[in-house]
Design an enzyme around this catalytic site. Structure first.
Site, PDB file in Angstrom:
ATOM      1  N   LYS A  77     -10.305  -6.464  -7.329  1.00  0.00           N
ATOM      2  CA  LYS A  77      -8.967  -6.443  -7.945  1.00  0.00           C
ATOM      3  C   LYS A  77      -8.983  -6.917  -9.390  1.00  0.00           C
ATOM      4  O   LYS A  77      -8.170  -6.479 -10.193  1.00  0.00           O
ATOM      5  CB  LYS A  77      -7.987  -7.281  -7.120  1.00  0.00           C
ATOM      6  CG  LYS A  77      -7.834  -6.730  -5.706  1.00  0.00           C
ATOM      7  CD  LYS A  77      -6.414  -6.575  -5.292  1.00  0.00           C
ATOM      8  CE  LYS A  77      -6.376  -5.629  -4.111  1.00  0.00           C
ATOM      9  NZ  LYS A  77      -5.262  -5.800  -3.245  1.00  0.00           N
ATOM     10  N   LYS A 100      -9.496   2.791   4.086  1.00  0.00           N
ATOM     11  CA  LYS A 100      -8.478   2.259   5.008  1.00  0.00           C
ATOM     12  C   LYS A 100      -7.067   2.711   4.623  1.00  0.00           C
ATOM     13  O   LYS A 100      -6.768   2.874   3.437  1.00  0.00           O
ATOM     14  CB  LYS A 100      -8.634   0.735   5.057  1.00  0.00           C
ATOM     15  CG  LYS A 100      -7.397  -0.078   4.808  1.00  0.00           C
ATOM     16  CD  LYS A 100      -7.637  -1.559   4.995  1.00  0.00           C
ATOM     17  CE  LYS A 100      -6.419  -2.292   4.452  1.00  0.00           C
ATOM     18  NZ  LYS A 100      -6.409  -3.716   4.605  1.00  0.00           N
ATOM     19  N   LYS A 131      -0.951   0.003   2.607  1.00  0.00           N
ATOM     20  CA  LYS A 131       0.452   0.113   2.210  1.00  0.00           C
ATOM     21  C   LYS A 131       0.625   0.138   0.691  1.00  0.00           C
ATOM     22  O   LYS A 131       1.628   0.593   0.198  1.00  0.00           O
ATOM     23  CB  LYS A 131       1.331  -0.963   2.843  1.00  0.00           C
ATOM     24  CG  LYS A 131       0.815  -2.387   2.801  1.00  0.00           C
ATOM     25  CD  LYS A 131       1.806  -3.319   3.485  1.00  0.00           C
ATOM     26  CE  LYS A 131       1.149  -4.461   4.232  1.00  0.00           C
ATOM     27  NZ  LYS A 131       0.129  -5.224   3.525  1.00  0.00           N
TER      28      LYS A 131
END
Ligand code: LTN
Length: 333
Positions: free
Chosen positions: A111, A192, A195
């Protein structure tokens, strides 16, 4: 009774992947464990969130937990930020975490590469997660494989604190979602289902309409063989659809693949689309009854009361051990 605890971060709508990977697992375990399920809304703040959207999402998450079968009589359900002790615990834990350890976390490395202006919170994220877990002496933490490293860090921090200051925390264990219950992105089936994914075509939200669900499944990425069987390496798309259909119908993967083996992908996808859309419609019906009911606040009030009490006790124990207290600590071992 052993205690299990897990949380989900409200950074996007809950997905079918969250349901199959986490919520369903908590539903299956709720009779046998003292279960804690919360919304990790502080974790969401590591990247900027629109306040109004975040606020709505937090409530939607709780209502969805209940709609999915999380029983408020068997679970302690709460919003992380309502427990102010968690942040307080977290700082003390940060002081018992090495910068090297935190900066080695895979999620942090990934990230922080994506966005050069990342917040300090992104680095301390797993320590806050350790506070979430350690304050209530959770035995097991059901998480997806991507969070395993963070639970291991929580273990290391607990062990270190215990050895520096004396027995304070239970050392938790990660409970990795069973093989086959990880759900992948429909467009990119080796990644994966997330969301926070930008491209919603591969992600089924629990708020999608039945038509959207069916359309996404019909358009999902598969292979050119046109034969339905489970092979996660060579047929990730078809295998993912088999996992979805199997978990939602309680049929075995073998049973479904035998039925659809030679029927072609269109018929198979129609079937998976049907069962998924039916499932989502059922959940949404329950959700609609809950989202505007008084039940939600009642559950959250009870949940936070229990959570705060445990966290307060733990915090007081910690500051006693570290010497940050007005109490006489000369009698401590
Ligand atoms: N980081 C987790 C959410 C989370 C969590 C936790 C999970 C925050 N605190 C404590 C288990 C235990 C995620 O992004 N899924």
């Amino acid at each position: 009774m052993k205690r299990i605890l897990t949380g989900l971060k409200p950074t996007g709508d809950l997905t079918l992947g969250n349901y199959i990977g986490t919520i369903r697992q908590m539903v299956n375990m709720q009779n046998d464990y003292d279960s804690f399920l919360f919304v990790a809304d502080l974790h969401a703040l590591t990247v900027y969130q629109d306040p109004k959207e975040l606020n709505e999402r937090i409530r939607k998450f709780i209502a969805m937990y209940l709609a999915c079968g999380i029983d408020p009589n068997k679970n302690t359900i709460y919003i992380q930020s309502e427990n102010e002790y968690i942040g307080a615990l977290s700082f003390i834990l940060e002081c018992n975490t090495y910068y090297g350890e935190a900066s080695r976390m895979i999620q942090f490395k990934e990230k922080s590469k994506e966005n050069k202006n990342f917040s300090v919170g992104l680095l301390t994220y797993p320590v806050l997660m350790a506070a979430d877990i350690l304050y209530c002496d959770a035995d097991y933490v059901p998480v997806g494989i991507d969070q395993k490293q963070h639970v291991e860090l929580a273990r290391d921090i607990a062990i270190r604190f215990n050895s520096r200051y004396g027995e304070t925390f239970k050392v938790p264990e990660p409970l990795i979602t069973e093989v086959g219950t990880k759900i992948y992105d429909l467009k990119n089936p080796t990644k994966k289902m997330s969301k926070s994914e930008e491209n919603p075509g591969g992600v089924i939200s629990l708020f999608d309409s039945p038509e959207e669900v069916k359309a996404k499944i019909m358009k999902s990425t598969t292979d050119s063989e046109n034969s339905v069987y489970y092979d996660i390496e060579n047929k990730p798309g078809i295998s993912n659809l088999l996992t979805i259909a199997s978990t939602l119908t309680n049929r075995t993967i073998e049973d479904i693949s035998n039925e659809y083996k030679d029927k072609g992908y269109k018929e198979f996808k129609t079937y998976v689309g049907e069962v998924t859309a039916n499932f989502i419609a059922k959940i949404q019906e329950k959700y609609k009854k809950i989202i505007n009911s008084d039940l939600l606040d009642k559950v959250l009030d009870e949940g936070i009361e229990k959570s705060r009490k445990l966290a307060k006790e733990k915090y007081e124990k910690m500051i006693l051990k570290t010497g940050n207290t007005r109490k006489d600590i000369t009698k401590l071992q």
